[in-house]
Design a protein around this motif. Structure first.
Motif, short mmCIF file in Angstrom:
data_model
loop_
_atom_site.label_atom_id
_atom_site.label_comp_id
_atom_site.label_asym_id
_atom_site.label_seq_id
_atom_site.Cartn_x
_atom_site.Cartn_y
_atom_site.Cartn_z
N LEU A 151 0.83 -1.21 0.00
CA LEU A 151 0.00 0.00 0.00
C LEU A 151 0.86 1.26 0.00
O LEU A 151 1.95 1.28 0.56
CB LEU A 151 -0.91 0.01 1.23
N ASN A 152 0.37 2.29 -0.65
CA ASN A 152 1.05 3.58 -0.66
C ASN A 152 0.18 4.61 0.05
O ASN A 152 -1.05 4.48 0.05
CB ASN A 152 1.28 4.04 -2.09
N TYR A 153 0.85 5.63 0.60
CA TYR A 153 0.11 6.63 1.35
C TYR A 153 0.43 8.01 0.81
O TYR A 153 1.58 8.33 0.52
CB TYR A 153 0.52 6.53 2.82
N ASP A 154 -0.60 8.81 0.64
CA ASP A 154 -0.40 10.19 0.22
C ASP A 154 -1.30 11.07 1.10
O ASP A 154 -2.52 11.10 0.93
CB ASP A 154 -0.78 10.31 -1.27
N GLY A 155 -0.67 11.77 2.03
CA GLY A 155 -1.42 12.51 3.05
C GLY A 155 -2.29 13.62 2.50
O GLY A 155 -3.30 13.98 3.10
N LYS A 156 -1.91 14.17 1.34
CA LYS A 156 -2.66 15.34 0.85
C LYS A 156 -3.75 14.98 -0.15
O LYS A 156 -4.60 15.80 -0.44
CB LYS A 156 -1.68 16.33 0.21
N SER A 157 -3.69 13.77 -0.72
CA SER A 157 -4.70 13.41 -1.73
C SER A 157 -5.91 12.76 -1.07
O SER A 157 -5.89 12.43 0.11
CB SER A 157 -4.12 12.43 -2.73
N TYR A 158 -6.94 12.59 -1.87
CA TYR A 158 -8.14 11.92 -1.38
C TYR A 158 -8.92 11.33 -2.55
O TYR A 158 -8.65 11.66 -3.71
CB TYR A 158 -9.01 12.86 -0.55
N VAL A 159 -9.86 10.47 -2.24
CA VAL A 159 -10.72 9.87 -3.27
C VAL A 159 -11.48 11.01 -3.95
O VAL A 159 -12.09 11.83 -3.27
CB VAL A 159 -11.72 8.88 -2.62
N ASN A 160 -11.43 11.07 -5.27
CA ASN A 160 -11.96 12.26 -5.93
C ASN A 160 -13.50 12.30 -5.95
O ASN A 160 -14.17 11.31 -5.67
CB ASN A 160 -11.38 12.43 -7.34
N TYR A 161 -13.99 13.48 -6.28
CA TYR A 161 -15.43 13.72 -6.22
C TYR A 161 -16.20 12.85 -7.22
O TYR A 161 -17.31 12.42 -6.96
CB TYR A 161 -15.69 15.21 -6.45
N ASP A 162 -15.56 12.58 -8.37
CA ASP A 162 -16.21 11.73 -9.37
C ASP A 162 -16.52 10.35 -8.80
O ASP A 162 -17.62 9.82 -9.02
CB ASP A 162 -15.32 11.57 -10.61
N SER A 163 -15.56 9.79 -8.08
CA SER A 163 -15.80 8.48 -7.47
C SER A 163 -16.96 8.57 -6.48
O SER A 163 -17.82 7.68 -6.43
CB SER A 163 -14.58 7.99 -6.71
N PHE A 164 -16.96 9.64 -5.72
CA PHE A 164 -18.02 9.84 -4.73
C PHE A 164 -19.39 9.88 -5.41
O PHE A 164 -20.35 9.25 -4.97
CB PHE A 164 -17.76 11.15 -3.98
N ARG A 165 -19.46 10.60 -6.54
CA ARG A 165 -20.73 10.70 -7.28
C ARG A 165 -21.08 9.39 -7.95
O ARG A 165 -22.22 8.95 -7.92
CB ARG A 165 -20.65 11.81 -8.34
N ASN A 166 -20.05 8.77 -8.58
CA ASN A 166 -20.31 7.53 -9.31
C ASN A 166 -20.81 6.41 -8.40
O ASN A 166 -21.46 5.47 -8.88
CB ASN A 166 -19.05 7.05 -10.02
N SER A 167 -20.46 6.50 -7.13
CA SER A 167 -20.87 5.43 -6.22
C SER A 167 -22.39 5.36 -6.09
O SER A 167 -22.93 4.33 -5.72
CB SER A 167 -20.26 5.65 -4.84
N ARG A 168 -23.07 6.45 -6.35
CA ARG A 168 -24.53 6.53 -6.26
C ARG A 168 -25.06 6.23 -4.85
O ARG A 168 -26.23 5.88 -4.67
CB ARG A 168 -25.22 5.63 -7.28
N ILE A 169 -24.18 6.33 -3.85
CA ILE A 169 -24.63 6.08 -2.49
C ILE A 169 -25.37 7.31 -1.97
O ILE A 169 -26.47 7.22 -1.43
CB ILE A 169 -23.43 5.76 -1.56
N PHE A 170 -24.77 8.48 -2.17
CA PHE A 170 -25.38 9.72 -1.71
C PHE A 170 -25.88 10.48 -2.93
O PHE A 170 -25.12 10.79 -3.83
CB PHE A 170 -24.36 10.55 -0.93
N MET A 171 -27.17 10.74 -2.96
CA MET A 171 -27.74 11.32 -4.17
C MET A 171 -27.60 12.83 -4.21
O MET A 171 -27.71 13.43 -5.26
CB MET A 171 -29.22 10.92 -4.30
#
Lengths: 188, 330
Positions: free
Chosen positions: B111-131
């Motif tokens: 595993l790699n770690y990047d303290g400043k990055s995060y899962v992007n907003y597109d993934s968040f939207r594509n998940s369709r969990i939160f409408m």
């Protein structure tokens, strides 16, 4: 108009409305279950399409099982002919499952075949189709359970009897399919 | 997968020494900050006294101005000293690098770690969990890598939306509301599928009334699906675009795995399967992977929490058997 006439009209129109709603509900549930059955059919067909590949890749190695291979090819063409009733389809499907399960177990005796890329890929496809088939059976069972509930429960059972909606059979998971699951775990 | 007792050994052998150093830096930072704040508090009455003594004979107005200017200079100087002298600029990034990254590597070297990055907003939207779409989306602490055959990535995220309301006086006020805050996990699922299936926590429980309300879902196009496993249904509600595909994904075995995974972990869990990816959102009230400033950080119980949070995300792969690649997806 006297009160009694109004009451009779009101009751009659209420009953008519009820029967329309319940009738439509029964039709919808029956169609849903038929639709689900069609999806099992589609998945079965996908599986039948894999049979020639399976036979082609194993027959070189499995001379002892040539009888089984011939049977399964014959069953496949019968299933593909499209002239079978639903019940016949189900029973033929069970036979094919059993025969395929048998072949998969026999493969254990041919390490060379088991290790070939071609066969591994085929086995993955078969696993996938089996899993999809089982998913569509579960979808069918759930649709049929909904339908059967309506056919048996009051008050829709009265209308079901009147309009000739009959209970449908659930798909039972056959012994042969349980064996298929074992074949999957052997693969790990 | 690493166990807690292995982590304890790792903590004693590797993390403890680093933490003691970091803790010394943290204490120095806190001490200096308190010192400056105390001085700043004292400076206000002090400047008042100075102005009273030196400003005798001047007009009241002049003296008030002098007091304000003097206080202002004093307080600004305090703030400047605070940022220059008291603040340890690299403490935060060092903590992330020395502690969080090490724990990540300990959990799995892949595993790699990047303290400043995060899962992007597109993934968040594509998940369709939160409408609901977010007006503000932030995050940090991205962990990503390949665990055996499964690619995973996760981070802490916070998604919020804004509302504006006008009160009776015509004043408008803005307010932020949280859509989701917590750990957002994405993995490559082991089966192919093209539609979306969403598994949400069942807040309403069992029974015909709960079922009825679960069925009505105006915000999403996916339809409610009731599956066969009663224990699973007690914990989750499922919505999917495709009856058969939902059952293909949620095999009886996976339903059991999800149920037992849920039972092991308290926080609400939202799961979805979209276009061959698995999304898991685990809601937390607290901040994840952040150092605490006001209490000792060289404390096993606190560091254990970081390990457990990372471990929970990584364990999804094993718990849901994602490395079991017996279908056509490699």
């Amino acid at each position: 108009m006297s009160t009694s006439v109004i009451v009779i009209i009101a009751v009659a129109s209420f009953l008519l409305l009820m029967s329309i709603i319940i009738y439509n509900k029964l039709v919808r549930l029956r169609n849903e279950s038929e639709n689900a059955f069609a999806s099992i059919d589609a998945m079965s067909k996908k599986r039948y399409d894999l049979i020639p590949n399976l036979v082609a890749s194993v027959q070189k190695y499995m001379e002892h099982e040539s009888g089984t291979l011939k049977d399964i090819t014959e069953m496949r063409s019968r299933a593909a002919s499209g002239t079978l009733s639903d019940d016949e389809k189900v029973s033929l499907d069970n036979k094919i499952s059993k025969a395929m399960g048998g072949i998969m177990i026999a493969v254990e005796n041919y390490p060379e075949l088991k290790a070939s890329d071609n066969f591994v890929q085929l086995q993955r496809s078969l696993n996938e189709v089996e899993e999809q088939l089982s998913a569509s059976r579960r979808a069918y069972n759930s649709a049929v359970t909904n339908y059967n509930n309506s056919v048996q429960m009051f008050p829709s059972n009265i209308f079901a009897g009147l309009f000739g909606f009959r209970q449908k059979q659930l798909f039972e998971i056959s012994e042969a399919e349980r064996q298929n699951v074992n074949v999957k775990s052997l693969f790990n | 997968m690493k166990t807690l007792s292995e982590f304890e050994i790792f903590y004693r052998n590797e993390l403890n020494a680093v933490l003691i150093d970091l803790d010394a830096r943290r204490r120095r930072m806190v001490k200096r900050t308190f010192l400056i704040i105390t001085l700043m508090c004292l400076f206000v009455p002090f400047s008042y006294i100075i102005v009273q003594i030196l400003g005798e004979g001047f007009e009241d107005e002049t003296r008030i101005y002098a007091f304000l200017i003097l206080s202002f200079i004093g307080l600004s100087a305090g703030l400047i000293i605070m940022t220059k002298w008291a603040r340890d600029k690299t403490f935060y990034s060092d903590f992330k690098k020395e502690i969080i990254e090490r724990i990540v590597k300990f959990v799995s070297p892949e595993l790699n770690y990047d303290g400043k990055s995060y899962v992007n907003y597109d993934s968040f939207r594509n998940s369709r969990i939160f409408m609901k779409s977010a007006d503000r989306y932030r995050g940090d602490d991205l962990v990503h890598g390949m665990l055996d055959k499964t690619k995973i990535w996760f981070s802490e995220i916070k998604a919020e939306y804004e509302t504006t309301s006008t009160d009776s006086d015509g004043k408008t006020s803005k307010k932020w509301h949280t859509i989701f805050k917590g750990l957002f996990f994405v993995a490559d699922f082991n089966k192919h599928f093209n539609t979306s299936t969403v598994v949400l926590p069942n807040r309403l429980g069992k029974g015909p009334l709960a079922n009825f309300f679960n069925k009505i879902n105006l915000t999403r196009k996916e339809k409610h699906i009731s599956l066969e496993d009663p224990d699973f249904n007690k914990q989750f509600v499922v919505y999917s675009m495709d009856q058969v595909e939902a059952r293909y994904i949620l095999s009886p075995a996976l339903m059991q795995r999800l149920t037992s995974f849920k039972q092991k972990h308290k926080p609400p869990m939202y799961i979805s399967f979209v276009n061959s990816l698995l999304y898991v959102a685990i809601a937390y009230k607290r901040d994840l992977f952040e150092p605490r400033y006001l209490s000792k950080i060289a404390d096993y119980q606190k560091i254990k929490q970081y390990f457990e949070d990372i471990h929970l995300a990584v364990s999804i792969v094993e718990e849901l058997n994602l490395n079991n690649r017996i279908w056509t997806k490699e």
